[in-house]
Motif scaffolding. Structure first.
Motif, PDB file in Angstrom:
ATOM      1  N   ARG A 239       9.987  -4.111   9.994  1.00  0.00           N
ATOM      2  CA  ARG A 239      10.495  -5.456   9.693  1.00  0.00           C
ATOM      3  C   ARG A 239      11.344  -5.480   8.433  1.00  0.00           C
ATOM      4  N   PHE A 240      10.877  -4.783   7.372  1.00  0.00           N
ATOM      5  CA  PHE A 240      11.524  -4.896   6.061  1.00  0.00           C
ATOM      6  C   PHE A 240      12.507  -3.759   5.781  1.00  0.00           C
ATOM      7  N   ASP A 241      12.427  -2.698   6.585  1.00  0.00           N
ATOM      8  CA  ASP A 241      13.337  -1.568   6.427  1.00  0.00           C
ATOM      9  C   ASP A 241      13.254  -1.025   4.996  1.00  0.00           C
ATOM     10  N   GLU A 242      14.357  -1.002   4.260  1.00  0.00           N
ATOM     11  CA  GLU A 242      14.385  -0.419   2.921  1.00  0.00           C
ATOM     12  C   GLU A 242      13.891  -1.384   1.845  1.00  0.00           C
ATOM     13  N   ARG A 243      13.503  -2.589   2.238  1.00  0.00           N
ATOM     14  CA  ARG A 243      13.086  -3.577   1.248  1.00  0.00           C
ATOM     15  C   ARG A 243      11.587  -3.470   0.920  1.00  0.00           C
ATOM     16  N   LEU A 244      10.925  -2.463   1.434  1.00  0.00           N
ATOM     17  CA  LEU A 244       9.504  -2.278   1.170  1.00  0.00           C
ATOM     18  C   LEU A 244       9.253  -0.888   0.615  1.00  0.00           C
ATOM     19  N   ASP A 245       8.746  -0.838  -0.613  1.00  0.00           N
ATOM     20  CA  ASP A 245       8.436   0.426  -1.284  1.00  0.00           C
ATOM     21  C   ASP A 245       6.913   0.505  -1.495  1.00  0.00           C
ATOM     22  N   ILE A 246       6.331   1.585  -0.995  1.00  0.00           N
ATOM     23  CA  ILE A 246       4.870   1.740  -1.060  1.00  0.00           C
ATOM     24  C   ILE A 246       4.526   2.917  -1.964  1.00  0.00           C
ATOM     25  N   GLN A 247       3.687   2.670  -2.955  1.00  0.00           N
ATOM     26  CA  GLN A 247       3.263   3.704  -3.888  1.00  0.00           C
ATOM     27  C   GLN A 247       1.741   3.826  -3.854  1.00  0.00           C
ATOM     28  N   VAL A 248       1.255   5.021  -3.554  1.00  0.00           N
ATOM     29  CA  VAL A 248      -0.194   5.246  -3.430  1.00  0.00           C
ATOM     30  C   VAL A 248      -0.612   6.329  -4.418  1.00  0.00           C
ATOM     31  N   GLU A 249      -1.615   6.017  -5.229  1.00  0.00           N
ATOM     32  CA  GLU A 249      -2.168   6.974  -6.196  1.00  0.00           C
ATOM     33  C   GLU A 249      -3.692   6.962  -6.063  1.00  0.00           C
ATOM     34  N   LEU A 250      -4.229   8.038  -5.515  1.00  0.00           N
ATOM     35  CA  LEU A 250      -5.675   8.157  -5.329  1.00  0.00           C
ATOM     36  C   LEU A 250      -6.178   9.404  -6.054  1.00  0.00           C
ATOM     37  N   SER A 251      -7.226   9.241  -6.843  1.00  0.00           N
ATOM     38  CA  SER A 251      -7.838  10.412  -7.466  1.00  0.00           C
ATOM     39  C   SER A 251      -8.616  11.185  -6.406  1.00  0.00           C
ATOM     40  N   ASP A 252      -8.904  12.443  -6.707  1.00  0.00           N
ATOM     41  CA  ASP A 252      -9.646  13.268  -5.749  1.00  0.00           C
ATOM     42  C   ASP A 252     -11.026  12.679  -5.472  1.00  0.00           C
ATOM     43  N   GLU A 253     -11.677  12.124  -6.512  1.00  0.00           N
ATOM     44  CA  GLU A 253     -12.989  11.507  -6.323  1.00  0.00           C
ATOM     45  C   GLU A 253     -12.898  10.260  -5.450  1.00  0.00           C
ATOM     46  N   ALA A 254     -11.803   9.501  -5.632  1.00  0.00           N
ATOM     47  CA  ALA A 254     -11.645   8.263  -4.864  1.00  0.00           C
ATOM     48  C   ALA A 254     -11.380   8.541  -3.387  1.00  0.00           C
ATOM     49  N   LYS A 255     -10.720   9.640  -3.088  1.00  0.00           N
ATOM     50  CA  LYS A 255     -10.379   9.941  -1.693  1.00  0.00           C
ATOM     51  C   LYS A 255     -11.614  10.093  -0.822  1.00  0.00           C
ATOM     52  N   VAL A 256     -12.696  10.619  -1.381  1.00  0.00           N
ATOM     53  CA  VAL A 256     -13.906  10.869  -0.580  1.00  0.00           C
ATOM     54  C   VAL A 256     -14.914   9.724  -0.701  1.00  0.00           C
ATOM     55  N   ALA A 257     -14.577   8.683  -1.450  1.00  0.00           N
ATOM     56  CA  ALA A 257     -15.485   7.542  -1.594  1.00  0.00           C
ATOM     57  C   ALA A 257     -15.543   6.749  -0.293  1.00  0.00           C
ATOM     58  N   LEU A 258     -16.714   6.180   0.002  1.00  0.00           N
ATOM     59  CA  LEU A 258     -16.903   5.394   1.222  1.00  0.00           C
ATOM     60  C   LEU A 258     -16.589   3.928   0.968  1.00  0.00           C
ATOM     61  N   VAL A 259     -15.834   3.330   1.894  1.00  0.00           N
ATOM     62  CA  VAL A 259     -15.475   1.909   1.814  1.00  0.00           C
ATOM     63  C   VAL A 259     -15.583   1.303   3.214  1.00  0.00           C
ATOM     64  N   LEU A 287      -0.794   0.903  -4.770  1.00  0.00           N
ATOM     65  CA  LEU A 287      -2.229   1.041  -4.524  1.00  0.00           C
ATOM     66  C   LEU A 287      -2.766   2.182  -5.373  1.00  0.00           C
ATOM     67  N   GLN A 288      -3.774   1.876  -6.188  1.00  0.00           N
ATOM     68  CA  GLN A 288      -4.407   2.872  -7.046  1.00  0.00           C
ATOM     69  C   GLN A 288      -5.921   2.825  -6.830  1.00  0.00           C
ATOM     70  N   ALA A 289      -6.551   3.981  -6.927  1.00  0.00           N
ATOM     71  CA  ALA A 289      -8.009   4.039  -6.803  1.00  0.00           C
ATOM     72  C   ALA A 289      -8.522   5.223  -7.605  1.00  0.00           C
ATOM     73  N   TRP A 290      -9.632   5.015  -8.293  1.00  0.00           N
ATOM     74  CA  TRP A 290     -10.235   6.074  -9.090  1.00  0.00           C
ATOM     75  C   TRP A 290     -11.721   5.771  -9.290  1.00  0.00           C
ATOM     76  N   GLN A 291     -12.432   6.799  -9.714  1.00  0.00           N
ATOM     77  CA  GLN A 291     -13.852   6.647  -9.984  1.00  0.00           C
ATOM     78  C   GLN A 291     -14.077   6.442 -11.468  1.00  0.00           C
ATOM     79  N   HIS A 292     -14.958   5.487 -11.789  1.00  0.00           N
ATOM     80  CA  HIS A 292     -15.365   5.271 -13.177  1.00  0.00           C
ATOM     81  C   HIS A 292     -16.881   5.149 -13.212  1.00  0.00           C
ATOM     82  N   GLN A 293     -17.523   6.170 -13.764  1.00  0.00           N
ATOM     83  CA  GLN A 293     -18.983   6.250 -13.791  1.00  0.00           C
ATOM     84  C   GLN A 293     -19.525   6.160 -12.360  1.00  0.00           C
ATOM     85  N   ASN A 294     -20.324   5.150 -12.047  1.00  0.00           N
ATOM     86  CA  ASN A 294     -20.897   5.021 -10.696  1.00  0.00           C
ATOM     87  C   ASN A 294     -20.162   3.981  -9.861  1.00  0.00           C
TER      88      ASN A 294
END
Length: 363
Positions: A239-259, A287-294
């Protein structure tokens, strides 16, 4: 569901039946043992052991019919129930006393009989107290089992209601997204963009297959959730073609977290509808995700214009997406989650989610 209920009912019945026989055998064996230990304090012949075993066995047999009688009179008025219990306990105790007296005087005393009836009355009264105690224990254990049964049924009903609620909240989102996608595909067909429409249909089918294959009750890794999110965003990119920019940053710990599955899709949908669609240049979703303590921290930001002065008010006056997301998180985590909205810099909104950090190894 009916099959499960019958299975649970059968298991519960078998459990109660097994418990009765274990307690019945163990209780009367204990009665015989206590009497035997008591006899050691006096000079008794070895034949007295046989008398004790016969007395315990008689008590064991006579109390079995009481169980089936008490099951039949369970619904009686408490006063009538008490009268029946007392009277039947006395009758049972009298029969037991006769058997006990016969074995004692015939086997141990070789047929000797005392002239006074006091000995018979004393033995009869003692047996009555024992049978009455057995009846009290039976009703006490029965009431306890009933309370436990009701508690299990209440927990089962609560669990099923909880699952139904989660499924309702999750699946309520899909038709909203589906209608938007079908409208976009219809528009593409009308303007003769058949290749783009076909591409969008393929990506939509992949996204819906993922949505249907994943139970909303179960949790998936954040990496798998993001992969599903990219299927959705691929549809939006059409729908948006070049007008949509997606940036994803996930830490290694966050990738295996359950949601919860498809947790982020309604948030992305809101961001595209109320922010990206209004941006005149390039709309950015970060989109960013990371682990902090528990805890697992997830932040989703956009660069949409006209952000409200107090974004937290959107949570109180939000549409289906945010409200259902918050309700799902509350149903799954209770008070162990946090969902907030803040202004992004220099413009736009950020949605921040804090969840307990869980993995497949440590759920």
């Amino acid at each position: 569901m009916a099959v499960i209920d019958r299975f649970l009912a059968g298991s519960l019945f078998e459990h109660r039946n097994r418990s009765f026989w274990v307690l019945q055998i163990g209780g009367w064996a204990g009665y015989a043992l206590v009497n035997y230990i008591g006899s050691l304090m006096h000079e008794m012949r070895d034949i007295y052991t046989i008398v004790l075993l016969l007395g315990a066995y008689a008590g064991f047999l006579l109390t079995i019919p009481l169980r089936y009688l008490y099951q039949r009179i369970w619904e009686l008025h408490p006063i009538w129930l008490m009268l029946v219990v007392i009277s039947t306990s006395y009758v049972c105790a009298s029969v037991w006393a006769v058997i006990d007296n016969a074995t004692y005087w015939e086997i141990y005393k070789f047929g000797f009989r005392p002239d006074s009836s006091f000995f018979y009355f004393k033995n009869n009264l003692a047996k009555f107290y024992i049978i009455l105690s057995w009846s009290g224990l039976y009703f006490g254990i029965k009431y306890y089992q009933m309370l436990q049964s009701e508690r299990q049924k209440a927990l089962l009903a609560s669990s099923r209601a909880h699952q139904a609620q989660l499924k309702m909240l999750r699946y309520q989102l899909n038709p909203h997204f589906l209608f938007n996608s079908l409208n976009a595909i219809s528009t593409l067909i009308m303007v003769k963009e058949n290749d783009v429409a076909n591409k969008m249909v393929n990506r939509l089918s992949h996204f819906l297959r993922f949505s249907l294959d994943n139970d909303p009750i179960k949790k998936i890794t954040l990496q798998k959730e993001v992969d599903a999110l990219m299927l959705y965003l691929d549809i939006e990119k059409v729908r948006f073609d070049e007008r949509l920019d997606i940036q994803v940053e996930l830490s290694d710990e966050a990738k295996v977290a359950l949601v919860p599955s498809l947790l982020l899709q309604p948030l992305i949908e809101n961001a595209i509808k109320y922010a990206i669609a209004k941006v005149e240049t390039v709309g950015v979703l970060q989109l960013q995700a990371w682990q902090h303590q528990n805890e697992l921290l997830i932040r989703l930001c956009d660069n949409g214009p006209e952000a409200p002065e107090h974004p937290e008010l959107l949570l109180k006056n939000s549409g289906v997406g945010l409200q259902n997301t918050r309700d799902r998180l509350h149903a799954l985590y209770g008070k162990r989650f946090n969902l907030t909205m803040k202004r992004n810099q220099p413009q736009g909104l950020c949605v921040e989610i804090k969840l307990p950090y869980e993995t497949l190894e440590n759920p």
